[in-house]
Structure formats: structure tokens, C-alpha cells
Motif scaffolding. Structure first.
Motif, short mmCIF file in Angstrom:
data_model
loop_
_atom_site.label_atom_id
_atom_site.label_comp_id
_atom_site.label_asym_id
_atom_site.label_seq_id
_atom_site.Cartn_x
_atom_site.Cartn_y
_atom_site.Cartn_z
N ALA A 36 65.24 8.40 -35.13
CA ALA A 36 65.43 9.29 -36.28
C ALA A 36 64.31 9.08 -37.29
O ALA A 36 63.89 7.94 -37.53
CB ALA A 36 66.78 9.03 -36.93
N ARG A 37 63.81 10.18 -37.82
CA ARG A 37 62.77 10.13 -38.85
C ARG A 37 63.07 11.17 -39.91
O ARG A 37 63.64 12.21 -39.60
CB ARG A 37 61.40 10.45 -38.24
CG ARG A 37 60.86 9.36 -37.35
CD ARG A 37 59.45 9.70 -36.98
NE ARG A 37 59.49 10.43 -35.72
CZ ARG A 37 58.44 10.99 -35.15
NH1 ARG A 37 57.28 10.95 -35.74
NH2 ARG A 37 58.55 11.60 -34.00
N PRO A 38 62.62 10.91 -41.14
CA PRO A 38 62.80 11.92 -42.19
C PRO A 38 62.02 13.18 -41.82
O PRO A 38 60.99 13.12 -41.14
CB PRO A 38 62.21 11.28 -43.44
CG PRO A 38 62.08 9.83 -43.12
CD PRO A 38 61.99 9.71 -41.64
N GLN A 62 73.38 16.96 -46.18
CA GLN A 62 73.80 15.76 -46.89
C GLN A 62 74.84 14.96 -46.11
O GLN A 62 74.90 13.74 -46.23
CB GLN A 62 74.36 16.13 -48.27
CG GLN A 62 73.29 16.58 -49.23
CD GLN A 62 73.87 17.09 -50.53
OE1 GLN A 62 75.04 17.44 -50.62
NE2 GLN A 62 73.03 17.14 -51.55
N LEU A 64 74.74 14.50 -43.01
CA LEU A 64 73.95 13.77 -42.02
C LEU A 64 73.05 12.73 -42.68
O LEU A 64 72.73 11.71 -42.08
CB LEU A 64 73.10 14.74 -41.19
CG LEU A 64 73.91 15.76 -40.39
CD1 LEU A 64 72.98 16.82 -39.81
CD2 LEU A 64 74.71 15.08 -39.30
N ASP A 65 72.63 13.00 -43.92
CA ASP A 65 71.75 12.10 -44.67
C ASP A 65 72.04 12.32 -46.15
O ASP A 65 71.68 13.36 -46.70
CB ASP A 65 70.29 12.42 -44.35
CG ASP A 65 69.30 11.57 -45.15
OD1 ASP A 65 69.73 10.79 -46.04
OD2 ASP A 65 68.10 11.70 -44.92
N ASP A 66 72.69 11.35 -46.77
CA ASP A 66 73.12 11.55 -48.16
C ASP A 66 71.97 11.66 -49.16
O ASP A 66 72.19 11.96 -50.33
CB ASP A 66 74.13 10.49 -48.59
CG ASP A 66 73.59 9.07 -48.50
OD1 ASP A 66 72.41 8.88 -48.15
OD2 ASP A 66 74.36 8.14 -48.80
N THR A 67 70.74 11.44 -48.72
CA THR A 67 69.59 11.61 -49.61
C THR A 67 69.00 13.02 -49.51
O THR A 67 68.08 13.35 -50.25
CB THR A 67 68.49 10.58 -49.32
OG1 THR A 67 67.96 10.81 -48.01
CG2 THR A 67 69.02 9.16 -49.43
N ALA A 68 69.51 13.84 -48.61
CA ALA A 68 68.98 15.20 -48.42
C ALA A 68 69.19 16.03 -49.68
O ALA A 68 70.25 15.98 -50.30
CB ALA A 68 69.66 15.87 -47.24
#
Length: 84
Positions: A36-38, A62, A64-68
Motif C-alpha cells: 500500500a502506498r499513498p 476516509q 480506508l485511510d483516516d487521513t484522506a
């Protein structure tokens, strides 16, 4: 959409759709991207219309990634043209 409504009404539907799509690892994706990568996503209109549901779109990522975070040039209710 109100944040409480989003979490109580839309989130279970989003999670259900994500679970359906992530039933197993995609071999093609794993071969190209083993870790996984940003990344970035672009939402592009296929035809003219009115944009709606950006809060649901953002919440999907979000979960899947809370920083999205969503950075948008339009707001819900605005007209868009193909390719925008």
C-alpha cells in the motif's frame, strides 16, 4: 449531509459496498503494487450534470485511510461539464 446522518445512514452502506468489493486480493493489482502506498484520486465527470454526494465520496476514502481529504473545485449542487 449532516455528519451524524452520514455516519448513521450512509456509512453502513459504504462499508457494505467496500466489503463486497474486497472479498479477496486482486492478483493484478498486487502484481503491480505489492504494498500500500499513498496516492491521489481524480473524480472526472463523464458527461454534463450536477455534482452531488461529495461528502459520501470523501467518507468512502476516509474509511480506508483516516487521513484522506477531499480537495474539490466544485461543491454539491453545482453544474459540471464532461471532463471537468
Amino acid at each position: 449531509m449532516d455528519p451524524v446522518t452520514l455516519r448513521l445512514q450512509a456509512e453502513p452502506l459504504i462499508l457494505s459496498a467496500l466489503r463486497e468489493d474486497i472479498t479477496s486480493e486482486d492478483v493484478s493489482t498486487a502484481a503491480v503494487m505489492p504494498e500500500a502506498r499513498p496516492g491521489q484520486v481524480r473524480l472526472i465527470a463523464k458527461q454534463e450534470g450536477v455534482i452531488c454526494g461529495l461528502d459520501v465520496f470523501e467518507r468512502t476514502f476516509q474509511l480506508l485511510d483516516d487521513t484522506a481529504r477531499l480537495v474539490s473545485t466544485v461543491q454539491d449542487g453545482e453544474e459540471v461539464v464532461a471532463g471537468q
